[in-house]
Write a protein that holds these residues in place. Structure first.
Motif, PDB file in Angstrom:
ATOM      1  N   SER A 278       0.811  -1.215   0.000  1.00  0.00           N
ATOM      2  CA  SER A 278       0.000   0.000   0.000  1.00  0.00           C
ATOM      3  C   SER A 278       0.846   1.268   0.000  1.00  0.00           C
ATOM      4  CB  SER A 278      -0.961  -0.002   1.198  1.00  0.00           C
ATOM      5  OG  SER A 278      -0.260  -0.143   2.409  1.00  0.00           O
ATOM      6  N   CYS A 279       2.150   1.150   0.253  1.00  0.00           N
ATOM      7  CA  CYS A 279       3.051   2.298   0.148  1.00  0.00           C
ATOM      8  C   CYS A 279       4.465   1.776  -0.083  1.00  0.00           C
ATOM      9  CB  CYS A 279       2.977   3.164   1.411  1.00  0.00           C
ATOM     10  SG  CYS A 279       3.773   2.436   2.844  1.00  0.00           S
ATOM     11  N   GLY A 280       5.387   2.665  -0.291  1.00  0.00           N
ATOM     12  CA  GLY A 280       6.768   2.276  -0.567  1.00  0.00           C
ATOM     13  C   GLY A 280       7.471   1.640   0.620  1.00  0.00           C
ATOM     14  N   CYS A 281       6.919   1.773   1.815  1.00  0.00           N
ATOM     15  CA  CYS A 281       7.538   1.208   3.013  1.00  0.00           C
ATOM     16  C   CYS A 281       7.199  -0.275   3.184  1.00  0.00           C
ATOM     17  CB  CYS A 281       7.115   1.993   4.249  1.00  0.00           C
ATOM     18  SG  CYS A 281       5.342   1.961   4.545  1.00  0.00           S
ATOM     19  N   THR A 282       6.299  -0.792   2.354  1.00  0.00           N
ATOM     20  CA  THR A 282       5.860  -2.187   2.434  1.00  0.00           C
ATOM     21  C   THR A 282       6.155  -2.858   1.099  1.00  0.00           C
ATOM     22  OG1 THR A 282       4.098  -1.480   3.907  1.00  0.00           O
ATOM     23  CG2 THR A 282       3.897  -3.671   2.958  1.00  0.00           C
ATOM     24  N   VAL A 283       7.106  -3.791   1.117  1.00  0.00           N
ATOM     25  CA  VAL A 283       7.537  -4.425  -0.136  1.00  0.00           C
ATOM     26  C   VAL A 283       7.330  -5.935  -0.060  1.00  0.00           C
ATOM     27  CG1 VAL A 283       9.466  -4.742  -1.731  1.00  0.00           C
ATOM     28  CG2 VAL A 283       9.266  -2.610  -0.421  1.00  0.00           C
TER      29      VAL A 283
ATOM     30  N   LYS B  85       6.529 -13.056   1.220  1.00  0.00           N
ATOM     31  CA  LYS B  85       7.465 -12.428   2.147  1.00  0.00           C
ATOM     32  C   LYS B  85       7.221 -10.919   2.083  1.00  0.00           C
ATOM     33  CE  LYS B  85      12.492 -12.058   2.747  1.00  0.00           C
ATOM     34  NZ  LYS B  85      13.777 -12.511   2.149  1.00  0.00           N
ATOM     35  N   VAL B  86       6.997 -10.297   3.244  1.00  0.00           N
ATOM     36  CA  VAL B  86       6.712  -8.867   3.280  1.00  0.00           C
ATOM     37  C   VAL B  86       7.785  -8.172   4.115  1.00  0.00           C
ATOM     38  CG1 VAL B  86       5.045  -7.094   3.955  1.00  0.00           C
ATOM     39  CG2 VAL B  86       4.239  -9.282   3.065  1.00  0.00           C
ATOM     40  N   ARG B  87       8.339  -7.102   3.542  1.00  0.00           N
ATOM     41  CA  ARG B  87       9.338  -6.286   4.241  1.00  0.00           C
ATOM     42  C   ARG B  87       8.704  -4.946   4.566  1.00  0.00           C
ATOM     43  NH1 ARG B  87      12.679  -2.201   4.025  1.00  0.00           N
ATOM     44  NH2 ARG B  87      14.792  -2.355   4.818  1.00  0.00           N
ATOM     45  N   TYR B  88       8.712  -4.598   5.865  1.00  0.00           N
ATOM     46  CA  TYR B  88       8.234  -3.280   6.287  1.00  0.00           C
ATOM     47  C   TYR B  88       9.436  -2.476   6.764  1.00  0.00           C
ATOM     48  CZ  TYR B  88       6.027   0.496   8.772  1.00  0.00           C
ATOM     49  OH  TYR B  88       5.670   1.758   9.189  1.00  0.00           O
ATOM     50  N   ASP B  89       9.470  -1.187   6.446  1.00  0.00           N
ATOM     51  CA  ASP B  89      10.566  -0.306   6.841  1.00  0.00           C
ATOM     52  C   ASP B  89      10.451  -0.020   8.337  1.00  0.00           C
ATOM     53  OD1 ASP B  89      12.514   1.583   7.232  1.00  0.00           O
ATOM     54  OD2 ASP B  89      11.701   3.030   5.807  1.00  0.00           O
ATOM     55  N   THR B  90      11.193  -0.780   9.146  1.00  0.00           N
ATOM     56  CA  THR B  90      11.100  -0.654  10.601  1.00  0.00           C
ATOM     57  C   THR B  90      11.886   0.543  11.139  1.00  0.00           C
ATOM     58  OG1 THR B  90      12.912  -2.226  10.891  1.00  0.00           O
ATOM     59  CG2 THR B  90      10.659  -3.116  10.944  1.00  0.00           C
TER      60      THR B  90
ATOM     61  N   LYS C  64      -0.617  -1.692   7.218  1.00  0.00           N
ATOM     62  CA  LYS C  64      -0.368  -1.645   5.771  1.00  0.00           C
ATOM     63  C   LYS C  64      -0.985  -2.867   5.115  1.00  0.00           C
ATOM     64  CE  LYS C  64       2.063   2.052   6.281  1.00  0.00           C
ATOM     65  NZ  LYS C  64       1.588   3.339   5.831  1.00  0.00           N
ATOM     66  N   ARG C  65      -1.270  -2.732   3.844  1.00  0.00           N
ATOM     67  CA  ARG C  65      -1.911  -3.810   3.084  1.00  0.00           C
ATOM     68  C   ARG C  65      -1.014  -4.238   1.912  1.00  0.00           C
ATOM     69  NH1 ARG C  65      -5.429  -3.340   6.413  1.00  0.00           N
ATOM     70  NH2 ARG C  65      -7.298  -2.129   6.588  1.00  0.00           N
ATOM     71  N   VAL C  66      -1.137  -5.510   1.587  1.00  0.00           N
ATOM     72  CA  VAL C  66      -0.499  -6.076   0.400  1.00  0.00           C
ATOM     73  C   VAL C  66      -1.622  -6.671  -0.435  1.00  0.00           C
ATOM     74  CG1 VAL C  66       1.054  -7.854  -0.479  1.00  0.00           C
ATOM     75  CG2 VAL C  66       1.686  -6.542   1.558  1.00  0.00           C
TER      76      VAL C  66
END
Length: 160
Positions: free
Chosen positions: A81-86, A103-108, A116-118
């Motif tokens: 849903s944003c660039g911080c969630t890949v 696999k989900v990477r969140y900018d911690t 956030k949503r994927v």
């Protein structure tokens, strides 16, 4: 005469009532059963909670799924849903009976609560599948200001 007409009215009414009951078709209940034909995607959970974590913590979380369907499952896109969630997803088809993971990477490094949503686009159906991550990132403790030392420096009193 009144008795005969009353009898005829009752007989006629009973006859109409019985005819109406015999011509009414029984009501059938339509029960939809979910189709297991084609690809399917079953997740162990659609939401992963990071909990409360420290800034800079492990950014990765995983969504496990299986394909209990009868055809290969293909994921054509996964978008945060944003660039911080890949998200990262399998590019090869998942065969019936097999499993995979998203696999989900969140900018911690972003401090504060987050949800956030994927969104997954697949060949399972018209509607996308939505996964959710949530949690709270707390600021990492400040490093104490270091006290400079002369050890190993030019002005070492160890003497040469």
């Amino acid at each position: 005469m009144k008795r005969i007409s009353l009898f005829l009215v009752l007989a006629l009414g009973l006859s109409i009532s019985m005819t109406a009951q015999s011509t009414v078709a029984p009501v059938e209940q339509a029960v939809e059963t979910p189709s297991t034909e084609g690809p399917q995607m079953e997740f162990t959970t659609l939401e992963v909670d990071y909990g409360t974590i420290e800034q800079g913590s492990d950014p990765y979380r995983f969504f496990q799924f299986t394909n209990p369907g009868t055809a290969p499952l293909v994921i054509t896109n996964a978008k945060g849903s944003c660039g911080c969630t890949v998200p990262t997803y399998p590019k090869e088809p998942i065969l019936p009976g097999n499993a995979g993971e998203i696999k989900v990477r969140y900018d911690t490094n972003r401090v504060g609560p987050f949800t956030k949503r994927v969104t997954l686009t697949t060949n399972v159906g018209e509607e996308p599948i939505v996964l959710t991550i949530k949690g709270k990132v707390e600021k990492a403790p400040e490093e104490p200001a270091g006290v400079p030392t002369n050890e190993g420096g030019m002005f070492n009193s160890g003497g040469n």
